[in-house]
Design a protein around this motif. Structure first.
Motif, PDB file in Angstrom:
ATOM      1  N   GLN A 141       0.823  -1.213   0.000  1.00  0.00           N
ATOM      2  CA  GLN A 141       0.000   0.000   0.000  1.00  0.00           C
ATOM      3  C   GLN A 141       0.854   1.258   0.000  1.00  0.00           C
ATOM      4  OE1 GLN A 141      -3.233  -0.867  -0.388  1.00  0.00           O
ATOM      5  NE2 GLN A 141      -2.329  -2.922  -0.209  1.00  0.00           N
ATOM      6  N   ALA A 142       2.092   1.099   0.496  1.00  0.00           N
ATOM      7  CA  ALA A 142       3.018   2.235   0.510  1.00  0.00           C
ATOM      8  C   ALA A 142       3.993   2.193  -0.656  1.00  0.00           C
ATOM      9  CB  ALA A 142       3.799   2.248   1.825  1.00  0.00           C
ATOM     10  N   GLY A 143       3.769   1.293  -1.585  1.00  0.00           N
ATOM     11  CA  GLY A 143       4.626   1.197  -2.761  1.00  0.00           C
ATOM     12  C   GLY A 143       5.924   0.455  -2.513  1.00  0.00           C
ATOM     13  N   VAL A 144       5.995  -0.301  -1.423  1.00  0.00           N
ATOM     14  CA  VAL A 144       7.204  -1.066  -1.098  1.00  0.00           C
ATOM     15  C   VAL A 144       6.954  -2.536  -1.424  1.00  0.00           C
ATOM     16  CG1 VAL A 144       8.814  -1.750   0.714  1.00  0.00           C
ATOM     17  CG2 VAL A 144       7.819   0.556   0.723  1.00  0.00           C
ATOM     18  N   ASP A 145       7.839  -3.110  -2.249  1.00  0.00           N
ATOM     19  CA  ASP A 145       7.705  -4.515  -2.640  1.00  0.00           C
ATOM     20  C   ASP A 145       8.634  -5.350  -1.770  1.00  0.00           C
ATOM     21  OD1 ASP A 145       7.010  -6.794  -3.960  1.00  0.00           O
ATOM     22  OD2 ASP A 145       8.234  -6.418  -5.737  1.00  0.00           O
ATOM     23  N   LEU A 146       8.066  -6.067  -0.831  1.00  0.00           N
ATOM     24  CA  LEU A 146       8.842  -6.882   0.099  1.00  0.00           C
ATOM     25  C   LEU A 146       8.953  -8.322  -0.387  1.00  0.00           C
ATOM     26  CD1 LEU A 146       7.491  -5.809   3.604  1.00  0.00           C
ATOM     27  CD2 LEU A 146       9.738  -5.320   2.641  1.00  0.00           C
ATOM     28  N   PRO A 147       9.976  -9.057   0.085  1.00  0.00           N
ATOM     29  CA  PRO A 147      10.026 -10.498  -0.178  1.00  0.00           C
ATOM     30  C   PRO A 147       8.804 -11.196   0.437  1.00  0.00           C
ATOM     31  CG  PRO A 147      12.139  -9.709   0.639  1.00  0.00           C
ATOM     32  CD  PRO A 147      11.159  -8.597   0.829  1.00  0.00           C
ATOM     33  N   ARG A 148       8.538 -12.425   0.001  1.00  0.00           N
ATOM     34  CA  ARG A 148       7.332 -13.125   0.436  1.00  0.00           C
ATOM     35  C   ARG A 148       7.442 -13.718   1.831  1.00  0.00           C
ATOM     36  NH1 ARG A 148       4.058 -15.317   2.636  1.00  0.00           N
ATOM     37  NH2 ARG A 148       2.382 -16.700   1.942  1.00  0.00           N
ATOM     38  N   THR A 149       8.614 -14.153   2.276  1.00  0.00           N
ATOM     39  CA  THR A 149       8.718 -14.889   3.535  1.00  0.00           C
ATOM     40  C   THR A 149       9.381 -14.056   4.636  1.00  0.00           C
ATOM     41  OG1 THR A 149      10.810 -15.872   2.827  1.00  0.00           O
ATOM     42  CG2 THR A 149       8.803 -17.105   2.345  1.00  0.00           C
ATOM     43  N   SER A 150       9.247 -14.544   5.861  1.00  0.00           N
ATOM     44  CA  SER A 150       9.698 -13.778   7.035  1.00  0.00           C
ATOM     45  C   SER A 150      11.214 -13.651   7.127  1.00  0.00           C
ATOM     46  CB  SER A 150       9.155 -14.430   8.313  1.00  0.00           C
ATOM     47  OG  SER A 150       9.577 -15.777   8.393  1.00  0.00           O
ATOM     48  N   GLN A 151      11.965 -14.653   6.671  1.00  0.00           N
ATOM     49  CA  GLN A 151      13.420 -14.582   6.797  1.00  0.00           C
ATOM     50  C   GLN A 151      14.017 -13.366   6.082  1.00  0.00           C
ATOM     51  OE1 GLN A 151      11.771 -17.314   5.981  1.00  0.00           O
ATOM     52  NE2 GLN A 151      12.276 -18.897   7.506  1.00  0.00           N
ATOM     53  N   PRO A 152      13.750 -13.177   4.778  1.00  0.00           N
ATOM     54  CA  PRO A 152      14.309 -11.984   4.120  1.00  0.00           C
ATOM     55  C   PRO A 152      13.632 -10.683   4.566  1.00  0.00           C
ATOM     56  CG  PRO A 152      12.963 -13.224   2.570  1.00  0.00           C
ATOM     57  CD  PRO A 152      13.105 -14.068   3.790  1.00  0.00           C
ATOM     58  N   GLN A 153      12.399 -10.741   4.998  1.00  0.00           N
ATOM     59  CA  GLN A 153      11.729  -9.523   5.494  1.00  0.00           C
ATOM     60  C   GLN A 153      12.421  -8.990   6.749  1.00  0.00           C
ATOM     61  OE1 GLN A 153       7.541 -10.193   6.068  1.00  0.00           O
ATOM     62  NE2 GLN A 153       7.116 -10.478   3.873  1.00  0.00           N
ATOM     63  N   SER A 154      12.999  -9.898   7.550  1.00  0.00           N
ATOM     64  CA  SER A 154      13.643  -9.462   8.796  1.00  0.00           C
ATOM     65  C   SER A 154      14.958  -8.733   8.563  1.00  0.00           C
ATOM     66  CB  SER A 154      13.894 -10.679   9.704  1.00  0.00           C
ATOM     67  OG  SER A 154      14.834 -11.565   9.110  1.00  0.00           O
ATOM     68  N   THR A 155      15.436  -8.705   7.313  1.00  0.00           N
ATOM     69  CA  THR A 155      16.662  -7.963   6.989  1.00  0.00           C
ATOM     70  C   THR A 155      16.417  -6.976   5.846  1.00  0.00           C
ATOM     71  OG1 THR A 155      17.370  -9.715   5.460  1.00  0.00           O
ATOM     72  CG2 THR A 155      18.144  -9.867   7.743  1.00  0.00           C
ATOM     73  N   ALA A 156      15.134  -6.689   5.543  1.00  0.00           N
ATOM     74  CA  ALA A 156      14.802  -5.853   4.384  1.00  0.00           C
ATOM     75  C   ALA A 156      15.123  -4.377   4.609  1.00  0.00           C
ATOM     76  CB  ALA A 156      13.329  -6.021   4.031  1.00  0.00           C
ATOM     77  N   GLY A 157      15.253  -3.938   5.856  1.00  0.00           N
ATOM     78  CA  GLY A 157      15.512  -2.518   6.143  1.00  0.00           C
ATOM     79  C   GLY A 157      16.652  -2.346   7.128  1.00  0.00           C
ATOM     80  N   THR A 158      16.638  -1.214   7.820  1.00  0.00           N
ATOM     81  CA  THR A 158      17.654  -0.900   8.823  1.00  0.00           C
ATOM     82  C   THR A 158      17.244  -1.454  10.174  1.00  0.00           C
ATOM     83  OG1 THR A 158      18.187   1.143   7.624  1.00  0.00           O
ATOM     84  CG2 THR A 158      18.927   0.984   9.920  1.00  0.00           C
ATOM     85  N   GLN A 159      18.151  -2.148  10.822  1.00  0.00           N
ATOM     86  CA  GLN A 159      17.861  -2.692  12.141  1.00  0.00           C
ATOM     87  C   GLN A 159      17.711  -1.543  13.151  1.00  0.00           C
ATOM     88  OE1 GLN A 159      17.538  -6.035  13.071  1.00  0.00           O
ATOM     89  NE2 GLN A 159      17.717  -6.620  10.901  1.00  0.00           N
ATOM     90  N   VAL A 160      16.650  -1.626  13.969  1.00  0.00           N
ATOM     91  CA  VAL A 160      16.398  -0.623  15.010  1.00  0.00           C
ATOM     92  C   VAL A 160      16.154  -1.325  16.340  1.00  0.00           C
ATOM     93  CG1 VAL A 160      15.497   1.119  13.414  1.00  0.00           C
ATOM     94  CG2 VAL A 160      13.944  -0.532  14.473  1.00  0.00           C
ATOM     95  N   SER A 161      16.413  -0.613  17.417  1.00  0.00           N
ATOM     96  CA  SER A 161      16.199  -1.209  18.735  1.00  0.00           C
ATOM     97  C   SER A 161      14.724  -1.162  19.102  1.00  0.00           C
ATOM     98  CB  SER A 161      17.027  -0.468  19.795  1.00  0.00           C
ATOM     99  OG  SER A 161      16.563   0.875  19.911  1.00  0.00           O
TER     100      SER A 161
END
Length: 271
Positions: free
Chosen positions: A194-214
């Motif tokens: 909805q925000a125009g971001v195309d993410l991978p399908r599964t949780s493993q690559p999604q967990s590294t798709a951006g910048t790690q934050v605390s």
């Protein structure tokens, strides 16, 4: 007394006069007929040598033989046809039996595969539940801030959260991608679209798709993950105010819960 009186008489019995007369008459008639025939015939007559031809039976016999041969040939043809039909029926029965056995084998293999898939899904759910329980226990005494960062969403994050929140109450189905049922990663993927971001399908690559934050610096729209970065087994979306939205499991479906209900391991930011 005469000297021959004791000797039995050898005289023949006297014949009846009427029978004698009849026999004499018959004999006389026969002799008269023969005499007349002899007198009528020429003295120099030749013996009759005329040959009488008897009708031949050859044509009728040939017809009977031909009919018998035709009948025998027809019987042979019928027997051969019956043998061919029996052979065809036997072959068809063998083919049908083989096809049924193959269909049964495929059905059994399909059922085994489905059973294995169900068992694997159940094992994954049990493992996820166990890991969540462990994480919850380990973080019970942690000093994680109750505020969890910013509470208000804006811009693209607001669009992501609006979509995710609209799916609350939908069913959780492993492998499903909507519109009425989801798994954890398909919901996150669809919300970010909805925000125009195309993410991978599964949780493993999604967990590294951006910048790690605390976890004490979260913003609405951040992706939360459970497990290790790159090996996460579950993901959700931080919705602000210490809450998250996620397709949790088949028992809860899509929910919005506080982070202490199921504390995440980490987070990444894309917006």
């Amino acid at each position: 007394m005469s000297h021959t009186a004791h000797i039995p008489s050898h005289r023949k019995p006297r014949r009846n006069a009427s029978k004698t007369a009849i026999r004499s008459g018959v004999a006389g008639g026969v002799l008269s007929t023969i005499a007349l025939a002899g007198a009528a015939a020429p003295a120099n007559a030749e013996p009759v040598t005329e040959t009488i031809e008897m009708p031949t039976l050859t044509s009728g016999l040939a017809g009977s033989v031909a009919q018998s041969a035709a009948a025998t040939q027809q019987v042979a043809v019928d027997l051969e046809l019956r043998a061919q039909q029996d052979a065809a029926a036997t072959h068809a029965a063998k083919v049908a039996k083989k096809a049924k056995a193959e269909a049964d084998r495929k059905a059994e293999a399909k059922e085994k595969a489905a059973a294995a898939a169900r068992a694997k899904a159940a094992e994954e759910r049990a493992s996820r539940s166990e890991e969540r329980t462990t994480l919850a226990a380990s973080s019970a005494g942690s000093s994680t801030p109750a505020s969890y960062g910013t509470t208000q969403a804006s811009g693209s994050a607001a669009a992501v959260l609006a979509f995710a929140r609209a799916q609350v109450g939908d069913a959780y189905v492993l492998g499903s991608t909507g519109p009425n049922s989801w798994d954890c990663s398909s919901l996150v993927q669809a919300a970010y679209r909805q925000a125009g971001v195309d993410l991978p399908r599964t949780s493993q690559p999604q967990s590294t798709a951006g910048t790690q934050v605390s976890l004490d610096n979260l913003q609405p729209g951040d992706i939360l993950y459970w497990g290790g970065a790159g090996s996460a087994y579950h993901v959700g979306i931080y919705s602000g105010g210490g809450k998250f939205i996620g397709a949790q499991n088949s028992g809860t479906g899509v929910v919005e819960k506080t982070l202490d209900w199921d504390p995440p391991s980490g987070a990444v930011r894309l917006l």
